[in-house]
Motif scaffolding. Structure first.
Motif: not given
Length: 334
Positions: A58-82
């Protein structure tokens, strides 16, 4: 133990390998009953796809990058879960870069993920010229990009919360509860988020013929800042009837300061936060807040990124999706 292959599954099920492959890719070229039967059997046999072979095809490596301020911040932890839910269901892995809201680290993260040749990038970044430049670079390189939470002037899909509506509803509720002097602890970290919440705050005041007083707006966006700044704010500007805080941690700091000053919440001063952090249910009194649907933001952003990765030829022009916010009333407001 020999690795189970698509050919093994096909032989055991008595179907063609191409049928198994299409089923595992959720293709609609085969019937739903056949697709469900093959997927269920693959799970039962604990089949794991060969990511290297898939990447070569597929010319894809089935990997995406996610850039967030902090994975321990409640809001971004919930974003990460989704993000993780949608990515996992679609067979994608995630590489996470945490920036601590540092613009230089954001640029470094974007360039590092681009070098890794991820299939696409999800990002929550600040509104800076260097950030715009590096994001435009990856778009020019035709790498799929979806931004979330903070709206930037970049032509790509973006998923954000209704910051204006959330602030408006919170202030309106506190006015209905008797407040006339309503303060706002704002955040200038991101231009769009801050300006939209300030607009909601001001228009709610205007709707009820309450004059906007810039002395009641304070740049304060953390618990630590609120603990230091609230006593001086109240001493020099008087105790407001209500305060809308930029986030729940700030609201918790305001509440603690009010207790230390002997101010009764909510009888003398109402407090409302933003995000629906877990801290809101562990304060005394419990904090009212504006709920942002962070998990849904992550899901929507990831779904849009997958569509850009897998179906670029049929993708619609970039769009901005604004998800609604909800006011959650607890004990810190009347």
């Amino acid at each position: 133990m020999k690795r189970l292959t698509i050919k093994d599954l096909a032989r055991e099920l008595g179907v063609a390998p191409s049928t198994v492959s299409r089923a595992l890719q959720n293709s609609h070229e085969i019937s739903e009953s056949t697709r469900n039967m093959i997927v269920a059997y693959a799970k039962k046999r604990n089949y794991k796809p060969n990511m290297v072979a898939s990447s070569l095809r597929t010319a894809r490596n089935m990997t995406v990058g996610l850039i967030i301020p902090s994975a321990t911040n409640f809001f971004f932890a919930r974003v990460l879960k989704g993000v993780e839910k949608v990515a996992g269901d679609a067979g994608y892995n995630i590489v996470i870069a945490q920036t601590d809201d540092d613009p230089e680290r954001e640029v470094t993260a974007v360039r590092a993920l681009s070098t890794l040749r991820v299939d696409g990038i999800l990002g929550c970044l600040n509104n800076t010229p260097t950030g715009h430049q590096v994001l435009q670079e990856i778009l020019d390189d035709e790498m799929p990009l979806v931004l979330f939470d903070r709206l930037l002037s970049i032509r790509c899909d973006q998923v954000i919360s209704d910051d204006y509506g959330g602030a408006f509803k919170a202030v309106e509720y506190m006015i209905h509860s008797g407040a006339r002097r309503v303060a706002y602890y704002s955040s200038t970290l991101n231009e769009h988020t801050g300006s939209e919440r300030l607009r909601g705050y001001r228009e709610a005041l205007d709707k009820y013929s309450i004059a906007y007083d810039p002395n009641l707006v304070l740049d304060c966006s953390s618990r630590e800042e609120a603990l230091v700044m609230t006593p001086d704010f109240i001493r020099t500007r008087g105790c407001p009837d209500a305060i809308l805080a930029a986030n729940d941690q700030t609201a918790a700091g305001i509440l603690h300061s009010a207790k230390m000053l002997g101010i009764n919440v909510p009888k003398q001063m109402q407090i409302c936060g933003f995000s629906n952090d877990t801290i809101t249910r562990h304060t005394d009194p419990m904090l009212s807040t504006v709920q942002q649907h962070a998990k849904e933001i992550g899901e929507e952003a990831m779904q849009r990124l997958i569509a850009r990765i897998e179906q670029p030829e049929t993708a619609e022009p970039p769009q901005t999706l604004v998800l609604p916010t909800d006011l959650i009333v607890r004990e810190s407001t009347h």
